[in-house]
Design a protein around this motif. Structure first.
Motif, PDB file in Angstrom:
ATOM      1  N   ALA A  42       0.827  -1.205   0.000  1.00  0.00           N
ATOM      2  CA  ALA A  42       0.000   0.000   0.000  1.00  0.00           C
ATOM      3  C   ALA A  42       0.864   1.260   0.000  1.00  0.00           C
ATOM      4  O   ALA A  42       0.579   2.232  -0.704  1.00  0.00           O
ATOM      5  N   LYS A  43       1.944   1.233   0.787  1.00  0.00           N
ATOM      6  CA  LYS A  43       2.837   2.392   0.857  1.00  0.00           C
ATOM      7  C   LYS A  43       3.624   2.567  -0.439  1.00  0.00           C
ATOM      8  O   LYS A  43       3.711   3.680  -0.982  1.00  0.00           O
ATOM      9  N   ALA A  44       4.188   1.470  -0.949  1.00  0.00           N
ATOM     10  CA  ALA A  44       5.016   1.553  -2.152  1.00  0.00           C
ATOM     11  C   ALA A  44       4.208   1.994  -3.369  1.00  0.00           C
ATOM     12  O   ALA A  44       4.717   2.712  -4.238  1.00  0.00           O
ATOM     13  N   LEU A  45       2.958   1.574  -3.439  1.00  0.00           N
ATOM     14  CA  LEU A  45       2.109   1.883  -4.585  1.00  0.00           C
ATOM     15  C   LEU A  45       1.255   3.122  -4.375  1.00  0.00           C
ATOM     16  O   LEU A  45       0.486   3.497  -5.267  1.00  0.00           O
ATOM     17  N   ASP A  46       1.370   3.739  -3.180  1.00  0.00           N
ATOM     18  CA  ASP A  46       0.533   4.897  -2.846  1.00  0.00           C
ATOM     19  C   ASP A  46      -0.932   4.566  -3.139  1.00  0.00           C
ATOM     20  O   ASP A  46      -1.654   5.334  -3.783  1.00  0.00           O
ATOM     21  N   ALA A  47      -1.369   3.407  -2.655  1.00  0.00           N
ATOM     22  CA  ALA A  47      -2.677   2.867  -3.008  1.00  0.00           C
ATOM     23  C   ALA A  47      -3.782   3.361  -2.080  1.00  0.00           C
ATOM     24  O   ALA A  47      -3.550   3.613  -0.885  1.00  0.00           O
ATOM     25  N   THR A  48      -4.977   3.474  -2.631  1.00  0.00           N
ATOM     26  CA  THR A  48      -6.173   3.669  -1.824  1.00  0.00           C
ATOM     27  C   THR A  48      -6.588   2.312  -1.267  1.00  0.00           C
ATOM     28  O   THR A  48      -6.850   1.380  -2.030  1.00  0.00           O
ATOM     29  N   VAL A  49      -6.602   2.182   0.046  1.00  0.00           N
ATOM     30  CA  VAL A  49      -6.980   0.919   0.691  1.00  0.00           C
ATOM     31  C   VAL A  49      -8.481   0.940   0.969  1.00  0.00           C
ATOM     32  O   VAL A  49      -9.005   1.887   1.552  1.00  0.00           O
ATOM     33  N   VAL A  50      -9.162  -0.103   0.517  1.00  0.00           N
ATOM     34  CA  VAL A  50     -10.600  -0.226   0.736  1.00  0.00           C
ATOM     35  C   VAL A  50     -10.863  -1.485   1.552  1.00  0.00           C
ATOM     36  O   VAL A  50     -10.648  -2.603   1.069  1.00  0.00           O
ATOM     37  N   ILE A  51     -11.288  -1.299   2.799  1.00  0.00           N
ATOM     38  CA  ILE A  51     -11.665  -2.415   3.666  1.00  0.00           C
ATOM     39  C   ILE A  51     -13.151  -2.681   3.442  1.00  0.00           C
ATOM     40  O   ILE A  51     -14.004  -1.874   3.823  1.00  0.00           O
ATOM     41  N   GLY A  52     -13.448  -3.799   2.818  1.00  0.00           N
ATOM     42  CA  GLY A  52     -14.808  -4.064   2.375  1.00  0.00           C
ATOM     43  C   GLY A  52     -15.836  -4.185   3.476  1.00  0.00           C
ATOM     44  O   GLY A  52     -17.031  -3.974   3.243  1.00  0.00           O
ATOM     45  N   HIS A  53     -15.407  -4.543   4.686  1.00  0.00           N
ATOM     46  CA  HIS A  53     -16.341  -4.696   5.800  1.00  0.00           C
ATOM     47  C   HIS A  53     -16.499  -3.431   6.638  1.00  0.00           C
ATOM     48  O   HIS A  53     -17.320  -3.410   7.555  1.00  0.00           O
ATOM     49  N   ASP A  54     -15.710  -2.400   6.363  1.00  0.00           N
ATOM     50  CA  ASP A  54     -15.748  -1.197   7.197  1.00  0.00           C
ATOM     51  C   ASP A  54     -16.639  -0.139   6.556  1.00  0.00           C
ATOM     52  O   ASP A  54     -16.307   0.400   5.491  1.00  0.00           O
ATOM     53  N   PRO A  55     -17.783   0.200   7.171  1.00  0.00           N
ATOM     54  CA  PRO A  55     -18.681   1.206   6.585  1.00  0.00           C
ATOM     55  C   PRO A  55     -18.014   2.554   6.356  1.00  0.00           C
ATOM     56  O   PRO A  55     -18.433   3.310   5.484  1.00  0.00           O
ATOM     57  N   ARG A  56     -16.960   2.844   7.119  1.00  0.00           N
ATOM     58  CA  ARG A  56     -16.254   4.119   6.961  1.00  0.00           C
ATOM     59  C   ARG A  56     -15.496   4.196   5.645  1.00  0.00           C
ATOM     60  O   ARG A  56     -15.041   5.278   5.249  1.00  0.00           O
ATOM     61  N   HIS A  57     -15.363   3.061   4.943  1.00  0.00           N
ATOM     62  CA  HIS A  57     -14.646   3.045   3.676  1.00  0.00           C
ATOM     63  C   HIS A  57     -15.576   3.080   2.467  1.00  0.00           C
ATOM     64  O   HIS A  57     -15.100   3.038   1.325  1.00  0.00           O
TER      65      HIS A  57
END
Length: 271
Positions: A244-259
């Motif tokens: 995630a850090k190396a790719l500067d990626a947007t992390v999407v946690i599928g179970h977290d409503p905040r995402h």
């Protein structure tokens, strides 16, 4: 030669006609999250978890990533053992909204075999199933359903006359152009995988599967007591976070409503 191949893959990625939708595959309301940490980090805490699935289009091919709760729940709810399961619409009904039929789905990939990620698989029996190799061995050996694994949704791919299966031993380039890659992150289950999606406009996106269920697990290293291997889980945390850090990626946690707001609201798509 390795550098040249990498550059070619990047060129293909940047030119890919890629589009992604987040699908609502249900909701889990859990009265006590104690089981989600073997170190008692969440004892007594209630939490609502979203169940997310994703449709990814690459040109004229489609990947369905995870298959959610049972479509029999559509429009209703069910409570058992401290958890309430509910769902608005089935995957098939949602796909109708954007003019896609199950028969058009080329690949159906699952991050792992747990029930809330596989129950609508039968609607996509014509597609090629993508699953971690170690998870596939567990599914093939399963007989009776249990709280974590119901082998019945996999019936179309089991047996001598079953459909096509690609069992992923490590990482897997889904479309062959570097745009969508399954990444091995064992520990939650033996063959758990996350998905890297290289969107042409949005940039790199990482879909966590159940490596993380909610943000707090990422910060305090909460390992669920029902994970198959604690050491593998912690190693997968490290691999994922480094990616995630190396790719500067947007992390999407599928179970977290905040995402939920990290991707457009259906039927809008990310590009």
């Amino acid at each position: 030669m390795a550098l040249s191949a990498s550059a070619t893959a990047q060129d293909k990625k940047s030119d890919a006609d890629l589009e992604m939708w987040r699908l609502d595959c249900g909701t889990l309301e859990i009265s006590d999250m104690a089981a989600f940490s073997d170190a008692h980090l969440y004892d007594g805490q209630p939490r609502t978890l979203t169940v997310s699935c994703y449709l990814i289009r690459n040109g004229d091919q489609y990947l369905l990533w995870d298959a959610g709760l049972d479509k029999a729940l559509a429009g209703t709810s069910f409570t058992q053992s401290g958890a309430t399961l509910s769902m608005g619409k089935s995957i098939e009904t949602q796909l109708e909204t954007i003019g896609v039929s199950p028969s058009e789905v080329t690949f159906t990939g699952v991050s792992h075999f747990h029930f809330d990620h596989v129950m609508q698989l039968p609607d996509f029996a014509e597609s090629t199933l993508l699953i971690g190799a170690e998870d596939w061995e567990v599914v093939k050996a399963a007989t009776d359903p249990n709280p974590l694994l119901d082998p019945r949704p996999f019936a179309a791919w089991l047996g001598e006359d079953g459909g096509q299966v690609t069992a992923i031993a490590k990482d897997h380039d889904v479309f062959g152009d570097g745009s969508v890659v399954m990444k091995a992150t064992p520990g939650h289950t033996p063959g758990h995988t996350v998905l890297l999606v290289r969107m042409p406009q949005m940039g790199n996106v990482l879909l966590t599967g159940d490596l993380y269920h909610f943000e707090e697990q990422a910060t305090n290293r909460g390992v669920p007591e029902f994970n198959t291997d604690r050491a593998d889980t912690l190693a997968s945390f490290e691999r994922f976070d480094a990616m995630a850090k190396a790719l500067d990626a947007t992390v999407v946690i599928g179970h977290d409503p905040r995402h939920l707001d990290r991707l457009p609201q259906f039927p809008e798509s990310a590009r």
